[in-house]
Design an enzyme around this catalytic site. Structure first.
Site, PDB file in Angstrom:
ATOM      1  N   SER A 132      29.316  32.181  34.899  1.00 31.22           N
ATOM      2  CA  SER A 132      28.494  34.018  35.238  1.00 31.22           C
ATOM      3  C   SER A 132      27.474  33.837  36.157  1.00 31.22           C
ATOM      4  O   SER A 132      26.453  33.045  36.561  1.00 31.22           O
ATOM      5  CB  SER A 132      29.350  34.731  34.540  1.00 31.22           C
ATOM      6  OG  SER A 132      29.535  35.873  34.911  1.00 31.22           O
ATOM      7  N   ASP A 229      40.071  36.713  37.670  1.00 32.93           N
ATOM      8  CA  ASP A 229      38.997  37.164  37.074  1.00 32.93           C
ATOM      9  C   ASP A 229      39.056  38.367  37.461  1.00 32.93           C
ATOM     10  O   ASP A 229      38.797  38.719  38.857  1.00 32.93           O
ATOM     11  CB  ASP A 229      38.238  36.010  38.008  1.00 32.93           C
ATOM     12  CG  ASP A 229      36.529  36.213  37.332  1.00 32.93           C
ATOM     13  OD1 ASP A 229      36.694  38.041  36.583  1.00 32.93           O
ATOM     14  OD2 ASP A 229      35.799  35.513  36.945  1.00 32.93           O
ATOM     15  N   HIS A 259      37.736  35.526  33.710  1.00 34.03           N
ATOM     16  CA  HIS A 259      36.108  35.529  33.787  1.00 34.03           C
ATOM     17  C   HIS A 259      35.711  34.992  32.859  1.00 34.03           C
ATOM     18  O   HIS A 259      34.848  33.517  32.907  1.00 34.03           O
ATOM     19  CB  HIS A 259      35.883  36.544  34.127  1.00 34.03           C
ATOM     20  CG  HIS A 259      34.199  36.686  33.840  1.00 34.03           C
ATOM     21  ND1 HIS A 259      33.885  36.172  35.267  1.00 34.03           N
ATOM     22  CD2 HIS A 259      33.223  37.004  33.329  1.00 34.03           C
ATOM     23  CE1 HIS A 259      32.620  36.255  35.426  1.00 34.03           C
ATOM     24  NE2 HIS A 259      32.105  36.808  34.069  1.00 34.03           N
TER      25      HIS A 259
END
Length: 285
Positions: A132, A229, A259
């Site tokens: 991320s 996601d 995610h």
């Protein structure tokens, strides 16, 4: 094009060394390195866990408000230990076991954390694995220290994410945030349902955006993203794949992936991807 896209990615895994550690993860008997602290003259202490071993080493960069104790970070330590390769995971300034309060810091400080790790705590080229926000930071690190980055593995890479999310708000909401000086950034991972971000944090983050122009990163790049996601669109990883100058880029899209990509099959894919890179880099070396 200079990248390849894999949908519903799956390979027959014949290499037993890659996943020999997975049963230990499943039954909870994980190996853990000892937590250490790096004392820095200009910033708070940085907490990290390190395994010494062969090169190339692997460095895990957590996501926003995440720590080095997550499933992916610990699984990668088991994997690197099984191969005898060096591995380092750490908490950003103000996060986890590191000193400071998260709300006092920003993308620029966390970029400095990554560069400190590369400059002071490790030797030789490293494979950076960014989850991320960590995927954004791995790109910034590769731009700043190309000689120390052997390859990049982005997991749901969130390049430019805070800035893009803020810019997508209605004009009147953006004005309110600027006048108030803070933004309740929505997040399903916070107990309150949001993380408070200062307007200064957003303005500082703008200095580190990378998607508006070609990204002069030439090392191998692997980008893994889930089509399900709901936090960071897989199109962001596609943008990264299009903009990096490297000719060795794979974009892997998992049809059912979310995610965090921390399910057992997700971790298998991440580990396989890193294992394949290590073989490639070792052969090239």
């Amino acid at each position: 094009m200079a990248y390849r896209v894999f949908r519903n990615y799956y390979k027959v895994l014949l290499n037993a060394r890659t996943f020999s550690f997975l049963p230990r993860i499943a039954d909870g008997t994980r190996y853990k390195s000892t937590i250490q602290y790096a004392t820095r003259p200009d910033l708070p202490r940085l907490a990290y866990r390190k395994l010494t071993g062969k090169s190339p080493g692997v460095v895990f960069l957590p996501g926003f408000a995440s720590t080095m104790s997550g499933q992916k970070a610990e699984a990668l330590e088991e994997f690197c230990k099984s191969l005898g390769h060096s591995y380092l995971r750490f908490d950003y300034t103000g996060c986890g076991a590191s000193d400071g309060q998260m709300e006092d810091y920003n993308i620029g400080v966390w970029k400095k954390d990554v560069l400190y790790v590369l400059d002071k705590l490790l030797e030789g080229p490293q494979i950076l694995v960014g989850s991320s926000m960590g995927g954004w930071l791995m790109l910034l690190a590769a731009l700043a220290r190309p000689e120390k980055v052997a390859a990049l593995v982005g997991i749901a890479t969130a390049a430019d994410h805070f800035v893009a999310a803020f810019n997508a708000l209605p004009i009147e909401v953006k004005k309110e945030v600027e006048e108030r000086g803070s933004w309740a950034f929505p997040s399903r991972y916070s107990a309150e349902g949001f993380y408070p971000l200062s307007f200064a944090f957003l303005r500082e983050a703008e200095k580190h955006c990378v998607l508006a122009s070609p990204i002069p990163v030439t090392c191998p790049v692997r980008l893994i993203h889930g089509l399900q996601d709901e936090d960071v669109s897989w199109h962001v990883s596609l943008q990264v794949a299009e903009r990096v100058l490297s000719t060795d880029v794979d974009l892997i899209l998992r049809k059912g992936g979310h995610h965090r990509l921390s399910e057992k099959e997700d971790i298998k894919l991440i580990v396989y991807t890193i294992d394949d890179l290590i073989d490639k880099l070792t052969t090239l070396g």
